[in-house]
Scaffold this motif. Structure first.
Motif, mmCIF file in Angstrom:
data_model
loop_
_atom_site.group_PDB
_atom_site.id
_atom_site.type_symbol
_atom_site.label_atom_id
_atom_site.label_comp_id
_atom_site.label_asym_id
_atom_site.label_seq_id
_atom_site.Cartn_x
_atom_site.Cartn_y
_atom_site.Cartn_z
ATOM 1 N N LYS A 6 0.854 -1.144 -0.110
ATOM 2 C CA LYS A 6 -0.059 0.006 0.104
ATOM 3 C C LYS A 6 0.785 1.401 -0.132
ATOM 4 O O LYS A 6 0.626 2.323 -0.578
ATOM 5 C CB LYS A 6 -0.945 0.067 1.439
ATOM 6 C CG LYS A 6 -1.957 1.240 1.014
ATOM 7 C CD LYS A 6 -2.802 1.139 2.347
ATOM 8 C CE LYS A 6 -4.041 2.250 2.167
ATOM 9 N NZ LYS A 6 -4.905 2.040 3.462
ATOM 10 N N TYR A 7 1.876 1.204 0.725
ATOM 11 C CA TYR A 7 2.744 2.319 0.929
ATOM 12 C C TYR A 7 4.206 2.371 0.194
ATOM 13 O O TYR A 7 4.901 3.419 0.373
ATOM 14 C CB TYR A 7 2.789 2.917 2.541
ATOM 15 C CG TYR A 7 1.522 2.805 3.098
ATOM 16 C CD1 TYR A 7 0.530 3.865 2.967
ATOM 17 C CD2 TYR A 7 1.229 2.159 4.169
ATOM 18 C CE1 TYR A 7 -0.611 4.091 3.226
ATOM 19 C CE2 TYR A 7 -0.134 2.057 4.826
ATOM 20 C CZ TYR A 7 -1.010 3.217 4.365
ATOM 21 O OH TYR A 7 -2.303 3.348 5.174
ATOM 22 N N ALA A 11 10.160 4.775 1.074
ATOM 23 C CA ALA A 11 9.628 5.773 1.961
ATOM 24 C C ALA A 11 10.618 6.856 2.278
ATOM 25 O O ALA A 11 11.899 6.662 2.036
ATOM 26 C CB ALA A 11 9.530 5.023 3.346
ATOM 27 N N GLY A 85 6.003 6.160 -1.988
ATOM 28 C CA GLY A 85 4.708 5.721 -1.553
ATOM 29 C C GLY A 85 4.570 6.167 -0.233
ATOM 30 O O GLY A 85 3.170 6.240 0.317
ATOM 31 N N LEU A 86 5.345 6.588 0.736
ATOM 32 C CA LEU A 86 5.231 6.980 2.204
ATOM 33 C C LEU A 86 6.020 8.171 2.220
ATOM 34 O O LEU A 86 7.218 8.140 2.203
ATOM 35 C CB LEU A 86 5.450 5.805 2.847
ATOM 36 C CG LEU A 86 5.309 6.088 4.390
ATOM 37 C CD1 LEU A 86 3.966 6.391 4.818
ATOM 38 C CD2 LEU A 86 5.851 5.107 5.327
ATOM 39 N N MET A 130 1.200 10.620 -5.174
ATOM 40 C CA MET A 130 0.382 9.522 -4.741
ATOM 41 C C MET A 130 -0.999 9.641 -5.212
ATOM 42 O O MET A 130 -1.820 8.640 -5.568
ATOM 43 C CB MET A 130 0.214 9.529 -3.150
ATOM 44 C CG MET A 130 1.740 9.503 -2.484
ATOM 45 S SD MET A 130 1.731 9.742 -0.841
ATOM 46 C CE MET A 130 3.268 9.888 -0.338
ATOM 47 N N ARG A 135 -3.003 5.710 -4.387
ATOM 48 C CA ARG A 135 -2.436 5.038 -3.102
ATOM 49 C C ARG A 135 -1.194 5.640 -2.570
ATOM 50 O O ARG A 135 -0.611 6.593 -3.287
ATOM 51 C CB ARG A 135 -2.101 3.499 -3.250
ATOM 52 C CG ARG A 135 -0.776 3.410 -4.161
ATOM 53 C CD ARG A 135 -0.575 1.997 -4.376
ATOM 54 N NE ARG A 135 0.834 1.585 -5.086
ATOM 55 C CZ ARG A 135 1.966 1.634 -4.410
ATOM 56 N NH1 ARG A 135 2.175 1.961 -3.212
ATOM 57 N NH2 ARG A 135 3.062 1.455 -5.170
ATOM 58 N N GLY A 136 -1.180 5.571 -1.328
ATOM 59 C CA GLY A 136 -0.099 6.068 -0.619
ATOM 60 C C GLY A 136 -0.335 6.749 1.010
ATOM 61 O O GLY A 136 -1.568 6.503 1.273
ATOM 62 N N GLY A 137 0.585 7.144 1.520
ATOM 63 C CA GLY A 137 0.610 7.838 2.964
ATOM 64 C C GLY A 137 1.424 8.902 3.436
ATOM 65 O O GLY A 137 2.512 8.953 2.877
ATOM 66 N N VAL A 179 -5.312 8.028 -0.507
ATOM 67 C CA VAL A 179 -4.084 8.277 0.149
ATOM 68 C C VAL A 179 -4.319 8.745 1.647
ATOM 69 O O VAL A 179 -5.288 9.424 1.849
ATOM 70 C CB VAL A 179 -3.470 9.343 -0.567
ATOM 71 C CG1 VAL A 179 -2.303 9.940 0.150
ATOM 72 C CG2 VAL A 179 -3.071 9.391 -2.137
ATOM 73 N N ASP A 180 -3.623 7.955 2.385
ATOM 74 C CA ASP A 180 -4.032 8.147 4.008
ATOM 75 C C ASP A 180 -2.945 9.294 4.728
ATOM 76 O O ASP A 180 -1.909 9.137 4.024
ATOM 77 C CB ASP A 180 -3.615 6.775 4.727
ATOM 78 C CG ASP A 180 -4.539 5.611 4.424
ATOM 79 O OD1 ASP A 180 -5.723 6.092 4.128
ATOM 80 O OD2 ASP A 180 -4.311 4.575 4.352
ATOM 81 N N LEU A 218 -1.813 5.010 10.779
ATOM 82 C CA LEU A 218 -1.633 5.595 9.704
ATOM 83 C C LEU A 218 -2.866 5.724 8.937
ATOM 84 O O LEU A 218 -3.475 6.951 8.481
ATOM 85 C CB LEU A 218 -0.574 5.211 8.499
ATOM 86 C CG LEU A 218 -0.359 5.824 7.321
ATOM 87 C CD1 LEU A 218 -0.522 7.349 7.305
ATOM 88 C CD2 LEU A 218 0.648 5.250 6.465
#
Length: 257
Positions: A6-7, A11, A85-86, A130, A135-137, A179-180, A218
């Motif tokens: 997911k992330y 990073a 992604g993070l 993202m 997707r991403g955080g 995206v969180d 997150l």
């Protein structure tokens, strides 16, 4: 979908050389992430990177001063060819305290540059990428100081309040893109920065525990307050709108010079 799926695969940990930042780096490396670590001091940054590389993690490092207007541009030189992604913006400590009217302007300008402009620009750039991938955080570090003004910390408290409201807005905007976003409200934490300021750390939350708490939550944004129920109650007390003068006198972080 796993945390890495997911992330990942990369990073970016801004402020990733020691303390909570080191905790993030080690925990993400253990999950298979590739890492970009930035910090102002190259010594601790390179030492951590070498340690992680020995364990098999691909790591890029960059020494960058986040208070400078080219911080994002410089960081992009090591991220534009990879998929971040993070984003963890783990920066914004305050090392110089004093009444605002007596401070060197460079002190409060640096605080605002790191906590307000830096968070905004990094979140916009990496969050935009993202959004395209759906997707991403994003984890943006805040502080319990952001719930109330305090003597000798005017710009710092205000900038952390900005971070919380900004994160809430970003969270609801990014939700529809998958995206969180999390504003991680850091409490009293045992970090090298706090030790250098002379605080006794016996009752502080361990830095790696704080990092794990942020990663675990997150997806539970927009705000997570570290340190358990007592920290939550502290934030509630500081958020009182009635008898505000009384509340500030009772619950504000004490002045320290």
């Amino acid at each position: 979908m796993s945390f890495l799926e997911k992330y990942g695969p990369w990073a970016l940990v801004v402020g990733g050389s020691e303390g909570i930042g080191e905790g993030y780096a080690r925990k993400l490396a253990a999950q298979g992430f590739n890492l970009v670590l930035t910090a102002r001091k190259p010594g601790p940054l390179n030492a951590l990177a070498d340690d992680l590389r020995e364990a098999g993690t691909e790591v890029r490092v960059l020494s960058v001063d986040l208070s400078r207007p080219d911080a994002l541009e410089r960081t992009r030189t090591v991220t534009d060819d990879i998929e971040v992604g993070l984003l963890i913006y783990n920066a914004g400590a305050n090392s110089v305290r004093g009444d605002l009217v007596e401070l060197d302007p460079e002190v409060y300008r640096a605080v605002i540059a790191v906590n307000v402009l830096g968070q905004t620009e990094f979140a916009r750039h990496y969050g935009g990428l993202m959004r395209e991938r759906r997707r991403g955080g994003i984890i943006l570090s805040g502080s319990s100081a952001g719930y109330m003004g305090a003597p000798s910390l005017a710009a710092y408290c205000a900038s952390k309040a900005f971070s919380r409201i900004f994160s809430e807005s970003l969270w609801i905007e990014c939700e529809k893109y998958g995206v969180d976003v999390l504003h991680f409200c850091v409490g009293f934490t045992a970090t090298p920065a706090m030790a250098r300021l002379g605080y006794p750390l016996d009752a502080a939350q361990p830095a790696d525990e704080a990092a794990q708490e942020a990663l675990d939550n997150l997806a539970n944004g927009p705000v997570w307050i570290a340190g358990g129920q007592r920290s939550v109650e502290n934030a509630v007390n500081r958020s009182r709108v009635d008898d505000r003068a009384e509340a500030v006198r009772a619950f504000a972080t004490p002045g320290r010079f």
